[in-house]
Design a protein around this motif. Structure first.
Motif, PDB file in Angstrom:
ATOM      1  N   PHE A 254       0.872  -1.144   0.105  1.00 29.62           N
ATOM      2  CA  PHE A 254       0.011   0.237   0.000  1.00 29.62           C
ATOM      3  C   PHE A 254       0.833   1.209   0.061  1.00 29.62           C
ATOM      4  N   ASP A 261      -7.182   4.794   0.739  1.00 29.39           N
ATOM      5  CA  ASP A 261      -5.710   4.168   1.126  1.00 29.39           C
ATOM      6  C   ASP A 261      -5.916   3.697   2.716  1.00 29.39           C
ATOM      7  N   SER A 264      -8.256   0.518   2.932  1.00 34.35           N
ATOM      8  CA  SER A 264      -7.636  -0.532   2.434  1.00 34.35           C
ATOM      9  C   SER A 264      -6.689  -1.193   3.635  1.00 34.35           C
ATOM     10  N   ASP A 267      -8.391  -2.652   6.657  1.00 35.40           N
ATOM     11  CA  ASP A 267      -8.875  -3.641   6.202  1.00 35.40           C
ATOM     12  C   ASP A 267      -8.014  -5.024   6.215  1.00 35.40           C
TER      13      ASP A 267
END
Length: 550
Positions: A254, A261, A264, A267
């Motif tokens: 990432f 962002d 994500s 998660d």
């Protein structure tokens, strides 16, 4: 309706010397307080907390030219009016009449104003029939500073913001420091504020600019004209041109720039302990690593220098950052280069390890890149009349006018401008600070309004000193810039305990100051730099306290 309120414990203004300040309780108002400031014999009463993050202004800095600076992040207010002078504050302070009567001190105010502690300096705006139209490309810190200042200065024309991010303008500093995944929690202004201020917001992407026709083309097919254009597109996170990192080859690698962002990353991290590798011992990398370690994950930060941020901050200060984060459970692998990323044994399309050049293999459930940003100017690459600098930025003058384009401005991460702070001597510099972008936006608003009636060449640039802050186990505060380098660092305080002031010097000139745990030394230093009153290296070495300098 305003009424008189007595201040507890005060009988007169007599004990308040010039530029002194005191916080006082307001009788009859639950938790009501005001700040009193003596400036040249006149006592001013105002809201007592910074409207940015709520810092107590009783610990701030009052300058002889009538500015009150927050002790935390450098937000500055006009003592006489309560208006914002410098970022990052958006709302102004309430001002109240203060007077002596019957052996006591009173203010004249409404209870609502005392309790609110701040005011929106931009009221409802009716856009005139003027043909003037400012268009801003980008939805970051520079943009909010620009549009608010335009309306503060009574700009009558149309204002349109175009940003490809669905939520803007957000407090982007909180993305890395706190990993907040809900944009509504970090919006600077709600949509209603823009509507009342007569500011149009578009979620779209500008694909090309025809500077001769003053026309933009967007991804959705719109053509938008402008009379003044402000380029404020910010930065694009850098990737690594190495095996495993290129072209989204592996999942769970990432970058961090947007709310999406953050969502994500969280998660992928989940609720169970994960092995996380952060590549880059930058401020962003360390902030993200520290935030994830605080969520009980195993975090390793990989950096190329012998200490975090060694080139910018020096090895001794960098070691303090490292010590702070290690106490929070972060591990470091320094003086290290990355060779590649390889997939997980169980999931061939997902990262499983980061390999370093010395042969070290770091298991990784997810990887975060904190290796810097580049100017987000790809959409300008084919512009015939516009020249980009080698790094992709745009050269501007001190009022942020783009070279060769009197109707075009650039601010924030994409602007290279002449720096005239201590040690700068007009050297072109690109500074990726939230505060710099917002102050540049305010400066451009001033230039646009001035140019409506007078040549822009007649407007002297408004000086401001770059400021940034970082959450590294303790709050780091920094002002100035080392664009032309520094040759020594004078450390004061208790660096072994993480409580210090670091003075970066070039010869006898102090070009930058970093502090932890000793507010408001940074804010005071920034004010002294702005006024050309910052003491020299010899005075600092000899023990001069900058807080005592007028």
């Amino acid at each position: 309706m305003a009424q008189e309120y007595k201040l507890k414990g005060l009988s007169s203004f007599g004990d308040l010397a010039n530029t002194d300040k005191i916080e006082a309780e307001v009788e009859g108002v639950s938790d009501g307080k005001v700040l009193l400031v003596n400036l040249d014999g006149k006592v001013h009463a105002m809201s007592p907390h910074c409207t940015h993050y709520g810092a107590p202004l009783k610990n701030g800095v009052v300058s002889p030219d009538g500015r009150l600076t927050c002790p935390w992040h450098g937000a500055c207010y006009n003592v006489g009016t309560g208006d914002v002078e410098d970022a990052p504050a958006l709302n102004a302070l309430h001002k109240f009449d203060a007077f002596e009567k019957d052996g006591a001190v009173y203010i004249r105010a409404t209870e609502a104003d005392i309790k609110s502690g701040q005011r929106n300096p931009v009221g409802q705006c009716s856009v005139s029939e003027s043909d003037e139209k400012v268009v801003i490309i980008g939805g970051g810190s520079g943009t909010i500073g620009l549009v608010q200042a335009l309306r503060e200065l009574k700009y009558p024309g149309h204002i349109t913001i175009i940003s490809r991010e669905p939520e803007y303008v957000i407090d982007r500093t909180k993305l890395s420091k706190a990993l907040i995944p809900d944009a509504s929690q970090i919006l600077w202004r709600p949509d209603e504020w823009y509507a009342e201020a007569g500011i149009e917001k578009l979620v779209d992407e500008v694909k090309a600019v025809d500077f001769s026709a003053r026309l933009l083309s967007t991804a959705s097919g719109k053509s938008i004209n402008y009379t003044k254009l402000v380029l404020a597109t910010g930065g694009t996170p850098r990737s690594l041109p190495l095996p495993g990192f290129k072209d989204n080859e592996l999942k769970n690698i990432f970058q961090l720039r947007t709310v999406a962002d953050v969502q994500s990353i969280l998660d992928a991290a989940g609720d169970q302990k994960k092995q996380i590798v952060v590549i880059g011992s930058s401020f962003i990398g360390m902030e993200v690593g520290n935030a994830l370690a605080g969520k009980e994950h195993s975090v390793t930060i990989v950096g190329m220098e012998s200490a975090p941020m060694e080139r910018v901050m020096g090895a001794k200060v960098g070691q303090i950052f490292q010590n702070n984060l290690e106490k929070n459970g972060v591990s470091f692998k320094l003086s290290a280069g990355v060779e590649k990323a390889t997939p997980s044994e169980s999931k061939s399309n997902t990262v499983g390890a980061v390999h370093l050049k010395d042969g070290t293999v770091l298991p990784a459930d997810l990887v975060i890149l904190g290796v810097g940003v580049r100017p987000a100017t790809d959409f300008l690459q084919n512009s015939v009349s516009l020249s980009l600098q080698e790094d992709g930025s745009l050269a501007t003058d001190a009022n942020f006018v783009v070279e060769g384009h009197n109707s075009v401005f650039a601010i924030g991460d994409i602007a290279t401008f002449p720096y005239h702070g201590p040690g700068g001597n007009g050297t072109p510099v690109r500074i990726e600070h939230w505060n710099v972008a917002q102050n540049a936006g305010r400066a451009v608003a001033r230039a646009i309004v001035h140019a409506r009636h007078s040549p822009l060449s007649s407007l002297p640039p408004k000086p401001f000193i770059p400021i940034f802050w970082s959450a590294l186990g303790a709050q780091l505060r920094y002002c100035g810039n080392t664009v032309n380098g520094y040759d020594d660092v004078v450390l004061k305080g208790e660096p072994e305990n993480g409580k210090f002031a670091a003075y970066y010097t070039s010869g006898d000139v102090v070009v930058a100051v970093a502090t932890m745990g000793i507010d408001p030394v940074m804010s005071k230093s920034a004010d002294l730099m702005r006024r050309g009153k910052m003491p020299g290296k010899k005075e600092i070495v000899d023990g001069l306290d900058v807080l005592q300098v007028k």
